[in-house]
Write a protein that holds these residues in place. Structure first.
Motif, PDB file in Angstrom:
ATOM      1  N   LYS A  32      17.964  30.623  32.449  1.00 57.02           N
ATOM      2  CA  LYS A  32      16.687  31.003  31.842  1.00 57.02           C
ATOM      3  C   LYS A  32      16.632  32.468  31.409  1.00 57.02           C
ATOM      4  CE  LYS A  32      14.395  27.423  34.512  1.00 57.02           C
ATOM      5  NZ  LYS A  32      15.649  26.819  34.930  1.00 57.02           N
ATOM      6  N   LYS A  33      17.783  32.981  30.932  1.00 59.10           N
ATOM      7  CA  LYS A  33      17.879  34.346  30.417  1.00 59.10           C
ATOM      8  C   LYS A  33      18.641  34.292  29.093  1.00 59.10           C
ATOM      9  CE  LYS A  33      17.655  36.720  34.798  1.00 59.10           C
ATOM     10  NZ  LYS A  33      18.189  37.791  35.607  1.00 59.10           N
ATOM     11  N   PRO A  34      17.941  34.064  27.987  1.00 54.52           N
ATOM     12  CA  PRO A  34      18.624  33.828  26.720  1.00 54.52           C
ATOM     13  C   PRO A  34      19.454  34.997  26.190  1.00 54.52           C
ATOM     14  CG  PRO A  34      16.236  33.814  26.412  1.00 54.52           C
ATOM     15  CD  PRO A  34      16.494  33.930  27.876  1.00 54.52           C
ATOM     16  N   VAL A  35      19.026  36.234  26.363  1.00 55.29           N
ATOM     17  CA  VAL A  35      19.752  37.368  25.764  1.00 55.29           C
ATOM     18  C   VAL A  35      21.162  37.513  26.330  1.00 55.29           C
ATOM     19  CG1 VAL A  35      19.778  39.864  25.398  1.00 55.29           C
ATOM     20  CG2 VAL A  35      17.667  38.567  25.034  1.00 55.29           C
ATOM     21  N   PRO A  36      21.362  37.574  27.666  1.00 56.05           N
ATOM     22  CA  PRO A  36      22.736  37.690  28.149  1.00 56.05           C
ATOM     23  C   PRO A  36      23.577  36.443  27.844  1.00 56.05           C
ATOM     24  CG  PRO A  36      21.204  37.644  30.005  1.00 56.05           C
ATOM     25  CD  PRO A  36      20.388  37.699  28.748  1.00 56.05           C
ATOM     26  N   ILE A  37      22.948  35.289  27.752  1.00 56.25           N
ATOM     27  CA  ILE A  37      23.685  34.076  27.396  1.00 56.25           C
ATOM     28  C   ILE A  37      24.175  34.175  25.952  1.00 56.25           C
ATOM     29  CG2 ILE A  37      23.506  31.576  27.012  1.00 56.25           C
ATOM     30  CD1 ILE A  37      21.473  31.572  29.376  1.00 56.25           C
ATOM     31  N   ILE A  38      23.300  34.578  25.046  1.00 59.90           N
ATOM     32  CA  ILE A  38      23.679  34.712  23.634  1.00 59.90           C
ATOM     33  C   ILE A  38      24.783  35.761  23.474  1.00 59.90           C
ATOM     34  CG2 ILE A  38      22.851  35.495  21.366  1.00 59.90           C
ATOM     35  CD1 ILE A  38      20.135  34.101  22.151  1.00 59.90           C
ATOM     36  N   LEU A  39      24.651  36.887  24.174  1.00 61.63           N
ATOM     37  CA  LEU A  39      25.688  37.925  24.094  1.00 61.63           C
ATOM     38  C   LEU A  39      27.007  37.436  24.690  1.00 61.63           C
ATOM     39  CD1 LEU A  39      23.567  41.098  24.958  1.00 61.63           C
ATOM     40  CD2 LEU A  39      24.436  40.385  22.704  1.00 61.63           C
ATOM     41  N   GLY A  40      26.949  36.655  25.763  1.00 61.50           N
ATOM     42  CA  GLY A  40      28.162  36.081  26.351  1.00 61.50           C
ATOM     43  C   GLY A  40      28.831  35.099  25.411  1.00 61.50           C
ATOM     44  N   ILE A  41      28.041  34.287  24.721  1.00 66.13           N
ATOM     45  CA  ILE A  41      28.590  33.342  23.742  1.00 66.13           C
ATOM     46  C   ILE A  41      29.251  34.103  22.601  1.00 66.13           C
ATOM     47  CG2 ILE A  41      27.955  31.619  21.985  1.00 66.13           C
ATOM     48  CD1 ILE A  41      25.808  30.619  24.006  1.00 66.13           C
ATOM     49  N   LEU A  42      28.599  35.153  22.114  1.00 73.56           N
ATOM     50  CA  LEU A  42      29.159  35.960  21.030  1.00 73.56           C
ATOM     51  C   LEU A  42      30.500  36.574  21.439  1.00 73.56           C
ATOM     52  CD1 LEU A  42      28.999  37.288  18.226  1.00 73.56           C
ATOM     53  CD2 LEU A  42      27.643  39.112  19.289  1.00 73.56           C
ATOM     54  N   THR A 105      29.288  34.930  33.589  1.00 70.54           N
ATOM     55  CA  THR A 105      29.421  33.485  33.751  1.00 70.54           C
ATOM     56  C   THR A 105      29.468  32.803  32.392  1.00 70.54           C
ATOM     57  OG1 THR A 105      28.287  33.560  35.882  1.00 70.54           O
ATOM     58  CG2 THR A 105      28.355  31.428  34.759  1.00 70.54           C
ATOM     59  N   THR A 106      28.600  33.216  31.486  1.00 73.18           N
ATOM     60  CA  THR A 106      28.587  32.647  30.142  1.00 73.18           C
ATOM     61  C   THR A 106      29.892  32.952  29.420  1.00 73.18           C
ATOM     62  OG1 THR A 106      26.181  32.875  30.004  1.00 73.18           O
ATOM     63  CG2 THR A 106      27.374  32.585  27.926  1.00 73.18           C
ATOM     64  N   LEU A 107      30.341  34.191  29.483  1.00 76.64           N
ATOM     65  CA  LEU A 107      31.584  34.591  28.823  1.00 76.64           C
ATOM     66  C   LEU A 107      32.755  33.735  29.283  1.00 76.64           C
ATOM     67  CD1 LEU A 107      33.145  36.744  27.052  1.00 76.64           C
ATOM     68  CD2 LEU A 107      33.503  37.959  29.191  1.00 76.64           C
ATOM     69  N   VAL A 108      32.925  33.608  30.588  1.00 75.68           N
ATOM     70  CA  VAL A 108      34.066  32.867  31.128  1.00 75.68           C
ATOM     71  C   VAL A 108      33.961  31.369  30.834  1.00 75.68           C
ATOM     72  CG1 VAL A 108      35.230  32.191  33.271  1.00 75.68           C
ATOM     73  CG2 VAL A 108      34.573  34.576  32.908  1.00 75.68           C
ATOM     74  N   THR A 109      32.803  30.770  31.109  1.00 73.46           N
ATOM     75  CA  THR A 109      32.674  29.324  30.908  1.00 73.46           C
ATOM     76  C   THR A 109      32.748  28.953  29.438  1.00 73.46           C
ATOM     77  OG1 THR A 109      30.246  29.437  30.993  1.00 73.46           O
ATOM     78  CG2 THR A 109      31.400  28.867  33.031  1.00 73.46           C
ATOM     79  N   PHE A 110      32.135  29.746  28.579  1.00 76.93           N
ATOM     80  CA  PHE A 110      32.157  29.435  27.154  1.00 76.93           C
ATOM     81  C   PHE A 110      33.564  29.633  26.587  1.00 76.93           C
ATOM     82  CE2 PHE A 110      30.853  29.373  22.743  1.00 76.93           C
ATOM     83  CZ  PHE A 110      29.783  28.498  22.754  1.00 76.93           C
ATOM     84  N   PHE A 111      34.240  30.699  26.983  1.00 81.66           N
ATOM     85  CA  PHE A 111      35.605  30.937  26.519  1.00 81.66           C
ATOM     86  C   PHE A 111      36.506  29.773  26.930  1.00 81.66           C
ATOM     87  CE2 PHE A 111      39.927  32.488  26.913  1.00 81.66           C
ATOM     88  CZ  PHE A 111      40.118  33.151  25.715  1.00 81.66           C
ATOM     89  N   MET A 112      36.412  29.337  28.181  1.00 74.98           N
ATOM     90  CA  MET A 112      37.250  28.243  28.666  1.00 74.98           C
ATOM     91  C   MET A 112      36.894  26.923  27.980  1.00 74.98           C
ATOM     92  SD  MET A 112      39.353  29.755  30.536  1.00 74.98           S
ATOM     93  CE  MET A 112      40.224  28.371  31.223  1.00 74.98           C
ATOM     94  N   ALA A 113      35.617  26.671  27.767  1.00 71.07           N
ATOM     95  CA  ALA A 113      35.203  25.437  27.104  1.00 71.07           C
ATOM     96  C   ALA A 113      35.692  25.383  25.661  1.00 71.07           C
ATOM     97  CB  ALA A 113      33.681  25.297  27.152  1.00 71.07           C
ATOM     98  N   GLU A 114      35.808  26.524  25.050  1.00 68.79           N
ATOM     99  CA  GLU A 114      36.234  26.587  23.640  1.00 68.79           C
ATOM    100  C   GLU A 114      37.745  26.419  23.483  1.00 68.79           C
ATOM    101  OE1 GLU A 114      35.399  26.938  19.525  1.00 68.79           O
ATOM    102  OE2 GLU A 114      34.239  26.319  21.258  1.00 68.79           O
ATOM    103  N   MET A 115      38.499  26.551  24.585  1.00 66.99           N
ATOM    104  CA  MET A 115      39.950  26.386  24.514  1.00 66.99           C
ATOM    105  C   MET A 115      40.287  24.947  24.132  1.00 66.99           C
ATOM    106  SD  MET A 115      41.198  29.331  25.104  1.00 66.99           S
ATOM    107  CE  MET A 115      42.919  29.010  25.363  1.00 66.99           C
ATOM    108  N   GLY A 116      41.018  24.786  23.044  1.00 67.11           N
ATOM    109  CA  GLY A 116      41.408  23.464  22.575  1.00 67.11           C
ATOM    110  C   GLY A 116      40.289  22.681  21.921  1.00 67.11           C
ATOM    111  N   ASP A 117      39.139  23.299  21.731  1.00 67.64           N
ATOM    112  CA  ASP A 117      37.987  22.640  21.121  1.00 67.64           C
ATOM    113  C   ASP A 117      38.204  22.492  19.623  1.00 67.64           C
ATOM    114  OD1 ASP A 117      35.261  21.646  21.626  1.00 67.64           O
ATOM    115  OD2 ASP A 117      34.671  23.267  20.283  1.00 67.64           O
ATOM    116  N   LYS A 118      37.475  21.564  19.011  1.00 70.61           N
ATOM    117  CA  LYS A 118      37.666  21.325  17.580  1.00 70.61           C
ATOM    118  C   LYS A 118      37.345  22.558  16.742  1.00 70.61           C
ATOM    119  CE  LYS A 118      33.218  19.082  17.157  1.00 70.61           C
ATOM    120  NZ  LYS A 118      32.537  17.824  17.070  1.00 70.61           N
ATOM    121  N   THR A 119      36.396  23.378  17.179  1.00 68.23           N
ATOM    122  CA  THR A 119      36.106  24.578  16.397  1.00 68.23           C
ATOM    123  C   THR A 119      37.207  25.623  16.546  1.00 68.23           C
ATOM    124  OG1 THR A 119      34.656  25.330  18.193  1.00 68.23           O
ATOM    125  CG2 THR A 119      33.603  24.260  16.313  1.00 68.23           C
TER     126      THR A 119
END
Length: 188
Positions: A32-42, A105-119
């Motif tokens: 429930k903290k959108p700003v650090p999540i968005i920055l982690g995704i970026l 947490t967002t940085l690590v989980t998103f980076f790992m989820a994107e590994m081998g992903d179609k994008t």
């Protein structure tokens, strides 16, 4: 049309309903903290897609198109099954959050989820096709943000209304359909 615009459009469309978009919703609901999540995704997307763009030329000279297509089929079908398995992150969420924070947490989980992903694979292929590293990486990153920022904002606002099991089942069906479609394209 420019590699930047093509990359943006392809990845934005490919990301709709993708596991990383679902991850964006889950992270928004949990933290429930959108700003650090968005920055982690970026940050995760920039790191991941920069790596993918850098190996684009190399990978296409080493792996045959047939092997690449079959790898995509297997990945989609495996993801359809995997997404139905309960996530073990729930039990460890408190520890990860304390150690890494929401951004980490967002940085690590998103980076790992994107590994081998179609994008990520799309980024590799676009970089190989256009030989324009910065245009492709900037475009694919923008495409990811166009698809995921609204998911974070909606997930944050409607977290209490999300039927998690139904979302996982819908995602599994989408991955299974994508796997079957990729299978058909691979020649079966």
């Amino acid at each position: 049309m420019s590699p930047f615009l093509i990359s943006t459009g392809v990845v934005a469309l490919a990301e709709i309903g993708d596991k990383t978009q679902l991850l964006s919703l889950v992270l928004a609901a949990r933290f429930k903290k959108p700003v650090p999540i968005i920055l982690g995704i970026l940050a995760a997307t920039l790191l991941n897609h920069a790596g993918a763009g850098a190996i684009g030329d190399w990978l296409t000279t080493v792996v045959s198109p047939t092997i690449l297509r079959w790898s995509i089929v297997i990945s989609f079908l495996a993801m359809a099954v995997w997404i139905l398995i309960p996530d073990k992150l729930d039990a460890e969420e408190g520890n990860a959050r304390r150690k890494l924070g929401v951004f980490g947490t967002t940085l690590v989980t998103f980076f790992m989820a994107e590994m081998g992903d179609k994008t990520q694979i799309a980024t590799v292929m676009l970089a190989a096709r256009f030989h324009e590293f910065f245009g492709v990486v900037a475009g694919t990153t923008l495409g990811m943000m166009l698809a995921n920022v609204p998911a974070v904002l909606l997930g944050h606002r409607f977290a209490h209304r999300m039927p998690t099991r139904a979302v996982h089942i819908a995602a599994a069906v989408i991955f299974a359909v994508l796997g079957v479609l990729a299978w058909r394209e691979a020649g079966m």
